[in-house]
Write a protein that holds these residues in place. Structure first.
Motif, PDB file in Angstrom:
ATOM      1  N   LYS A  41     -11.885 -31.072  -7.431  1.00  0.00           N
ATOM      2  CA  LYS A  41     -12.986 -32.019  -7.205  1.00  0.00           C
ATOM      3  C   LYS A  41     -14.199 -31.608  -8.037  1.00  0.00           C
ATOM      4  CE  LYS A  41     -16.101 -33.805  -3.626  1.00  0.00           C
ATOM      5  NZ  LYS A  41     -16.009 -35.206  -4.071  1.00  0.00           N
ATOM      6  N   GLN A  42     -14.496 -30.315  -8.058  1.00  0.00           N
ATOM      7  CA  GLN A  42     -15.626 -29.836  -8.847  1.00  0.00           C
ATOM      8  C   GLN A  42     -15.385 -30.051 -10.339  1.00  0.00           C
ATOM      9  OE1 GLN A  42     -16.634 -25.714  -8.176  1.00  0.00           O
ATOM     10  NE2 GLN A  42     -18.369 -25.749  -9.592  1.00  0.00           N
ATOM     11  N   LEU A  43     -14.187 -29.708 -10.806  1.00  0.00           N
ATOM     12  CA  LEU A  43     -13.887 -29.877 -12.233  1.00  0.00           C
ATOM     13  C   LEU A  43     -13.914 -31.341 -12.639  1.00  0.00           C
ATOM     14  CD1 LEU A  43     -11.023 -27.256 -12.650  1.00  0.00           C
ATOM     15  CD2 LEU A  43     -13.315 -27.128 -13.648  1.00  0.00           C
ATOM     16  N   SER A  44     -13.516 -32.237 -11.726  1.00  0.00           N
ATOM     17  CA  SER A  44     -13.515 -33.663 -12.061  1.00  0.00           C
ATOM     18  C   SER A  44     -14.927 -34.183 -12.303  1.00  0.00           C
ATOM     19  CB  SER A  44     -12.837 -34.470 -10.951  1.00  0.00           C
ATOM     20  OG  SER A  44     -13.638 -34.534  -9.783  1.00  0.00           O
ATOM     21  N   GLU A  45     -15.913 -33.505 -11.752  1.00  0.00           N
ATOM     22  CA  GLU A  45     -17.305 -33.900 -11.981  1.00  0.00           C
ATOM     23  C   GLU A  45     -17.781 -33.513 -13.385  1.00  0.00           C
ATOM     24  OE1 GLU A  45     -19.332 -31.888  -8.854  1.00  0.00           O
ATOM     25  OE2 GLU A  45     -18.496 -33.146  -7.255  1.00  0.00           O
TER      26      GLU A  45
END
Length: 414
Positions: free
Chosen positions: A358-362
């Motif tokens: 989720k963090q990397l997708s940001e």
């Protein structure tokens, strides 16, 4: 050498033939007119062939429910994929749709080998795509593919090392100057600051720093910019890290520093979603930082796309399949299995319960897919050689950048 020459000749001949045969192609087919058969070439994206087969069955079913066309999925290996695709297309025996990566697309598009998709995209909710994901699908302002997956590389920090150097793991560096401060502290406490893998791709070494400095390597119009003021700052940044021993001595040619990281002797490594398994298996506690910024906040992250060759026997059905496979619903299916990041914002919710992804997708909004140019793959070793010469102390950063520019210009002139 003979192999390289034959492929280049194949590009030129095939491009000329395809442009001549497809210049008047009609792209105005209605849904009722889309029928027949298409063949789609994909690759093994995971080690679970059964899960991928089931995934493709669902994706194909969603297409065949809407259109009166039949899809055959064929999985081809990653090895020698360029030669296989080129040979098949030259023999007019290739797929109607195939998977491409950023350094392939501009080569194919520049030779007239790919169908322009813009006439098909009016109803495709293009605003839902992450802007950075579309960068690698365009050449000379025309769209030749639609993206299905994306990555975002950024710094993963060892929490124990962060604390050991007196820093806060909840307040990670966001700029070059802040990282340099941390790197200095790490060195003083006996740690390496970063894993610079000089034997690997420029996408994971020099290029992100060039983009962060506001520089470029080369433009679509063949303007070489790797030795301008901004780009040289990246050479200086890398050279400074090496001269101050913030990165290991073998960084000139190293392919990885896994042993150093796993031993808890390194502050940070560059990683992405595909790094998570190894990092978690190391048993080390880590946190992920946003991509660094100097003049701009940028990083590297590949983009995978589907394209249509211009000699497809069924271009309208093929173009509609590319739209279908990259819609939000099918991106959720594909990326749930592959664990890559969807290129549609509305599909990223598949990672809502996965902290790291989720963090990397940001961060995909900051991810560039490499140098988008027909010569992008060819010039990488030339640049790498000059960076290595600089790190060996034989050239200054400016001299290395100038030599790289000269080599790129010679390659373009061929």
């Amino acid at each position: 050498m003979k192999k390289k020459i034959s492929i280049l000749v194949l590009f030129i001949i095939l491009g000329a033939v395809l442009v001549a045969c497809n210049s008047d192609e009609d792209t105005s087919a209605t849904e009722e007119e889309i029928s027949g058969e298409i063949t789609v070439w994909v690759h093994p994206y995971t080690s679970d062939s059964n899960a991928e087969e089931a995934m493709w069955e669902e994706i194909v079913a969603s297409y065949e429910e809407e259109f009166d066309a039949t899809v055959t999925i064929e999985t081809i290996p990653w090895s020698n994929r360029d030669q296989k695709i080129l040979t098949a297309l030259a023999a007019n025996n290739g797929p109607d749709v195939f998977y491409a990566i950023p350094d392939q697309m501009p080569q194919y598009a520049d030779e007239g080998m790919l169908l322009e998709l813009d006439p098909y995209l009016e109803d495709n909710e293009m605003d839902d795509f992450v802007d950075s994901a579309l960068v690698s699908t365009k050449w000379q302002d025309k769209t030749y593919g639609l993206p299905i997956l994306q990555e975002a590389y950024t710094f993963f920090y060892n929490v124990d090392v962060v604390k050991a150097i007196g820093k806060d793991p909840e307040n990670l560096p966001t700029t070059w100057s802040e990282f340099e401060e941390w790197a200095k502290a790490a060195k003083e406490e006996g740690y390496y600051a970063y894993s610079y893998q000089g034997g690997g791709s420029m996408n994971g070494t020099l290029y992100p720093f060039i983009w962060q400095a506001g520089g470029k390597v080369i433009t679509e119009d063949d303007e070489v910019m790797i030795n301008n003021v901004e780009s040289v700052k990246a050479f200086e940044f890398v050279n400074n890290m090496y001269e101050k021993n913030w990165i290991p001595e073998d960084s000139i040619t190293a392919m990885n520093h896994d042993a150093i990281w796993n031993a808890g002797e390194m502050l940070a490594v560059l990683g992405s979603g595909i790094s998570l398994t190894n990092l978690q298996e190391s048993g080390l506690d880590f946190v992920i930082a946003p991509p660094l910024k100097n003049k701009e906040q940028k990083t590297y992250g590949t983009t995978g796309m589907f394209v249509v060759p211009t000699n497809s026997d069924n271009p309208n059905a093929a173009a509609e399949f590319v739209k279908t496979v990259t819609n939000a619903e099918n991106q959720r299916k594909f990326n749930t299995i592959t664990q890559y990041i969807p290129t549609r914002e509305s599909a990223k919710n598949i990672f809502d319960d996965q902290q790291y992804l989720k963090q990397l997708s940001e961060y995909t909004q900051y991810a560039l897919p490499g140098v988008i140019h027909p010569k992008g793959r060819n010039i990488m070793p030339m640049i790498q050689a000059e960076v290595q010469t600089m790190m060996e102390g034989e050239k200054t950063p400016q001299e290395a950048a100038d030599a790289a520019a000269e080599a790129i210009e010679a390659e373009i002139a061929k």
